[in-house]
Write a protein that holds these residues in place. Sequence first.
Motif, PDB file in Angstrom:
ATOM      1  N   SER A 320       0.973  -1.193  -0.106  1.00 33.32           N
ATOM      2  CA  SER A 320       0.213   0.059  -0.218  1.00 33.32           C
ATOM      3  C   SER A 320       1.074   1.149   0.198  1.00 33.32           C
ATOM      4  O   SER A 320       2.240   1.141   0.389  1.00 33.32           O
ATOM      5  CB  SER A 320      -0.870  -0.027   1.170  1.00 33.32           C
ATOM      6  OG  SER A 320      -0.310   0.097   2.209  1.00 33.32           O
ATOM      7  N   THR A 376      -3.471   3.959  -1.757  1.00 30.60           N
ATOM      8  CA  THR A 376      -3.587   2.804  -2.587  1.00 30.60           C
ATOM      9  C   THR A 376      -3.376   1.473  -1.722  1.00 30.60           C
ATOM     10  O   THR A 376      -2.197   1.605  -1.077  1.00 30.60           O
ATOM     11  CB  THR A 376      -2.941   3.021  -3.942  1.00 30.60           C
ATOM     12  OG1 THR A 376      -1.565   3.183  -3.661  1.00 30.60           O
ATOM     13  CG2 THR A 376      -3.573   4.006  -4.845  1.00 30.60           C
ATOM     14  N   LYS A 378      -3.234  -3.162  -2.176  1.00 33.65           N
ATOM     15  CA  LYS A 378      -3.599  -4.361  -2.661  1.00 33.65           C
ATOM     16  C   LYS A 378      -3.603  -5.425  -1.677  1.00 33.65           C
ATOM     17  O   LYS A 378      -3.038  -6.192  -1.425  1.00 33.65           O
ATOM     18  CB  LYS A 378      -2.372  -4.887  -3.668  1.00 33.65           C
ATOM     19  CG  LYS A 378      -1.984  -3.921  -4.841  1.00 33.65           C
ATOM     20  CD  LYS A 378      -1.065  -4.502  -5.569  1.00 33.65           C
ATOM     21  CE  LYS A 378      -0.538  -3.639  -6.778  1.00 33.65           C
ATOM     22  NZ  LYS A 378       0.638  -3.913  -7.574  1.00 33.65           N
ATOM     23  N   ASN A 384      -6.665  -4.053  -6.450  1.00 37.17           N
ATOM     24  CA  ASN A 384      -6.199  -2.799  -6.045  1.00 37.17           C
ATOM     25  C   ASN A 384      -7.321  -1.877  -5.567  1.00 37.17           C
ATOM     26  O   ASN A 384      -8.414  -1.775  -6.234  1.00 37.17           O
ATOM     27  CB  ASN A 384      -5.550  -2.141  -7.398  1.00 37.17           C
ATOM     28  CG  ASN A 384      -4.393  -2.841  -7.834  1.00 37.17           C
ATOM     29  OD1 ASN A 384      -3.913  -3.587  -7.147  1.00 37.17           O
ATOM     30  ND2 ASN A 384      -3.850  -2.297  -8.955  1.00 37.17           N
ATOM     31  N   ARG A 386      -8.384   1.940  -4.033  1.00 36.57           N
ATOM     32  CA  ARG A 386      -7.822   3.582  -3.883  1.00 36.57           C
ATOM     33  C   ARG A 386      -8.838   4.332  -3.204  1.00 36.57           C
ATOM     34  O   ARG A 386     -10.097   4.295  -3.708  1.00 36.57           O
ATOM     35  CB  ARG A 386      -7.477   4.137  -5.364  1.00 36.57           C
ATOM     36  CG  ARG A 386      -6.960   5.711  -5.109  1.00 36.57           C
ATOM     37  CD  ARG A 386      -7.134   6.291  -6.589  1.00 36.57           C
ATOM     38  NE  ARG A 386      -6.821   7.627  -6.401  1.00 36.57           N
ATOM     39  CZ  ARG A 386      -7.455   8.696  -6.976  1.00 36.57           C
ATOM     40  NH1 ARG A 386      -8.475   8.529  -7.680  1.00 36.57           N
ATOM     41  NH2 ARG A 386      -7.289   9.971  -6.818  1.00 36.57           N
TER      42      ARG A 386
ATOM     43  N   GLN B 123       1.063   5.970  -8.461  1.00 34.94           N
ATOM     44  CA  GLN B 123       0.203   4.721  -8.288  1.00 34.94           C
ATOM     45  C   GLN B 123      -1.502   5.008  -8.295  1.00 34.94           C
ATOM     46  O   GLN B 123      -2.046   4.287  -8.530  1.00 34.94           O
ATOM     47  CB  GLN B 123       0.802   4.104  -6.815  1.00 34.94           C
ATOM     48  CG  GLN B 123       1.724   3.209  -7.046  1.00 34.94           C
ATOM     49  CD  GLN B 123       3.071   4.057  -6.591  1.00 34.94           C
ATOM     50  OE1 GLN B 123       3.070   5.177  -6.908  1.00 34.94           O
ATOM     51  NE2 GLN B 123       4.202   3.186  -6.261  1.00 34.94           N
ATOM     52  N   SER B 124      -1.590   6.530  -8.022  1.00 38.63           N
ATOM     53  CA  SER B 124      -3.035   6.597  -7.849  1.00 38.63           C
ATOM     54  C   SER B 124      -3.658   7.507  -9.114  1.00 38.63           C
ATOM     55  O   SER B 124      -4.695   7.909  -9.005  1.00 38.63           O
ATOM     56  CB  SER B 124      -3.346   7.394  -6.582  1.00 38.63           C
ATOM     57  OG  SER B 124      -2.627   8.725  -6.776  1.00 38.63           O
TER      58      SER B 124
END
Lengths: 831, 298
Positions: A320, A376, A378, A384, A386, B123-124
């Motif tokens: 994360s 974020t 997993k 995934n 967010r 990542q976002s």
Amino acid sequence: MKRFFAAALILLAPVMVQAQDGERVQTSGSITMGVQQVEINNNADKFNEYRDIRDGFYLYDLTLEAIDTPSGHFIDFQGQNISRDDQELRFGLGSFGTWRLDLEQNKIPHNISNRALTPYIYQGNGQFTVPTPILPGNIFGYPNNAADRNIVLATDEATADWLETHLRHTDLGTQRNRTSASLAVRPLDGLKFRLTYADDRKDGSKITYGPIGNRPPNILDIQFTEPIDYTTREVKFEAEYNRANYQTLFSYFFSNFANDNDTLQWQNIWGTPANDLSYIVGTGTGGTHRLATFGQRALAPDNNYHNVSLSAGIDLPMASRLGATAAYGKMKQDKVLLPYSSSDFGGTLGFNDTATLPRLNADAEIDTKLFNLDYTIKPIDRLNLRAFYRYYDLDNKTTESNWHYVTSDAMPAGHATGGTTYKNKRTNLAYAYNTQNYGLDATYRLAFLRTTLGLGYEREEIDRDYREADTEENILKASISMRPADWLAIRARYLYGDREADNYNNNVTALSYWYVPADVGTDNDNPKFTFANHPDTRKFDVSDRERNQFDISATVMPLQGLDLTASYVYRKDDFDMGDVSSQPLLGSGLADAERVTPGDQLGLLEMKVERYALDGAYAPTERLTLTAFFSRDELEQRQRGLEFNENNKQNPSAVDTAELGNWDRPTAQWIAKTDDRTNTFGIGTGYQIIPGKLNFVTDYTYAQGKVDIEYSGYGAVSSLTGLPVADTNQFGFRTPPTTKHNQYTINASLEYQLVRNLIFGLHYLFDRYKIDDWMQEADTPWFESVAGNEYLLRDTSQSHQWGNRLVNMGSYLGGGSYEAHVGYATMTYKF
Amino acid sequence: MKARFWTRSCLMIAALALTVGVAQAREVQWDSLNPAFRGATFVNDPQVCLGCHEDVHPYVETAHAKAFQYGAKNALERSDCESCHGPRSKHVEDPTAELAMTSGQYEAACLQCHQGGARMYWQSSAHAAVSCSACHSVMEKKSDKALLSAADESAVCYSCHADVRAQMAKPYHHPVREGKMNCSDCHNVHGSVGKSLLKGATINETCYSCHQEKRGPFVWEHAPVRENCANCHDAHGSNNRDMINAKASFLCLQCHTYGGHINLPRYNRTSNQHGQGCVNCHVTQHGSNHPSGAKFTR
């Protein structure tokens, strides 16, 4: 620029000398130069709108690089279109991995028109004058009295004649030169500093207008140039500290904008005051209207902006990551204000004296705050997640004051002693808002067909001060991407948004008036105690909205070397809230208190966008490449209006039988449907005639844009009889002609590599642009040139009111048709 | 409004401080990224690689090659080819062991160095689903900046955003197709705190980075202008002058129905239909600093 270029060469020189020692210093570079010939048949400035293509010698491209290999020091230079108005230079030196200094310059021309004419002479400091006005005495045009018609038309002819002898060329366009220096230092592994200074200058002129007069239709309006002399200086400091498990970034930015011209002043071209009075007076039964010798307004004010931000990203367990940013900004502007009016019409009230203002400086400030959080993770394989939260606050700290409103340096009839009406008491409102967004996105990779599914939810809440409504929106998102085979990839996305306006207040404008009911009396045009906008209006940016968006794209590679992509984009915003009828006078005790609005929403009702695109690339052999694309962009808008007499808001029944009538008449509505389409098509090919020696590249691009407005209702037909209205009627309007843009471009290049590092090229560019736009022409069903002079237009109703006249700088400013051929020969040397 | 912001900020900062305590390093674990790496060690000699991979000669022109060769500052950078391709001792011993990596696995390699700064929110971001190699050509210098996969930055973007290319083909556009602006002047494609990957916190803050004269603040603000430039303009291009979303006065009439002259395409005056429509008189529609600027005619 020359100093910049010279400095770069001086700095490069020792390295180039050292380059003789091939063991220690590696050098490389290239130079492309040549000559070109340009032939343009018409409007060169549209062709060169953002570029500088001229006849003569051209230094297209120059690159130099030298590396001192033992130390890792380097120096490099890149330049394009050197010595032209669109040149771009970059000079850098430093040591790999440790520090780097960059000097950059980007010059951007924006040529608007090379055909503009104006009667004005620029005196500097934002002041425009004419040698002698048209009529050295009173002018005629108001009131709307048929007895004056011939006088007025004669005045039109006199104005057109005057323009014939006084029009002169004026430059219209800007040149922007942005120069910056940036030093980046990496003192430790993971620690970086960057300091950037930029000097951004913009000079030239742009199109503006100078209305003088108390309000339409008593306005004298003229189109002319606004001088541009902007300087913006900016400093940015950034510090990064990056480790394997977290990264941080601190940033401070300061921007200072300065305009060398604070004030725009333009002379009233129609007349000088009789007997040295500072105004001129019309004649007739409708009353007098005082019009100043000069119009005056404030230009873009000097201002500055600070922004400081801190961002961090942290890797956490379960694959994360948390990202966060906090930022604070401050915009400030405190220019000395102009007086209400350039004229002394205010008499003892002294509206031409800043002492009558509630404050002498703008005292304007807006603070912004941003907080952003992104997480974020997993949690399980293939999934995934967010989560995000975002808060943005725009806090307007500008002082609110009570002002008089002396309209356009004039004073209406009945106020010759300088009094102002209640409508001219206004308060500046410190408009502000804050917005919150938060939500959750999830994607899951399926075990088959390399498929990923996505789902998301977002909520947006916007609170606003002094606007019609706060809004809240729920947004749902879904997506899928698939790669079922190596030759096929598909992606699709859908978004649904449902926005609600909270208690839409269509009378919020009343807050910007500071008079009391006693001021109003029985005036029927009463924006505070009746309404400003028609009550059925819903402003689309703060109204209910249903949003549907859909995207799909597919990429297919059926053969080796063949790549096809097709995509479709759909966007639809529906703003129609249904029945919005109301009784705006209810409870007022007025005779018309029970009247009800038609209830059909006014304003933008719907907007829909569809875009189709098809791209292909094929390389059947190593020597041949083929590309093609086609796209279509369709924008549809539907809007509704309602024409009514603003002078009868409290007593609509008084105009029940007038064409310009009551606000509750459904037949006074009109509908406009805009259909805006753009097609683009292009093909290209590259062929190595002699591999490694002789190459040929060519492409053809065609872009076609059309804007149709289907107009119906009030203006096309009478609101009383339903019968068609003549074009020369003062309200007459109907579906206008199609606006069309067509552009064809052909590029062709033949390049021959004589030896390994020497290439000769022959190039050709054909560029043809054609435009038809009824709003940029001199003669239409609704306005016409006077005596064939395109620089003086009037309404085809030929009304006596001066609001029908517009002195302008010519047709098709900012984009006339042209056809251009450019041929050029180049030589490229690489070393 | 102010108190709420600072309360939330303090809570967020406290939460962040707590999370730092459990921060976890994310260095590439090559053998977990790809089991074929198990047991492999770093060779740390690019010449060994170049001995066989003559076809990678263009690589020496790239920024990576120069930085690794002349300015390596840590062990990762000194490992040159292996900094991205992982430990290759097994591959050297047995060249048939290709140790092939997917584009997603290469992304993890890129993030070893490129996680900070402007890529903080990678990542976002919407582009996280796209691999780095979709836009960047690491092994060959094809562009002047950023090792892009094409010389022209906009061409890289248009390979997916073909609809934006169509918009840019419209007659009124920012000078992107003339090469004087790039998509990255407004967008941070690696992720941002703004919507649509904008570099600024809002659309307006992004626009003000070039249009500083519109920044104000002004004594008289035009509310929808202050809130969102895109209410009236399409930054990607338009068939209407000044890149506005509808033709001249029709744009203003999407919000204004005041009465008389202001709610009809035509009422007895040329200014409504010619040139710039309502702006012919309401010339300071972006905000006015004049005491008589309430209606933006000054």
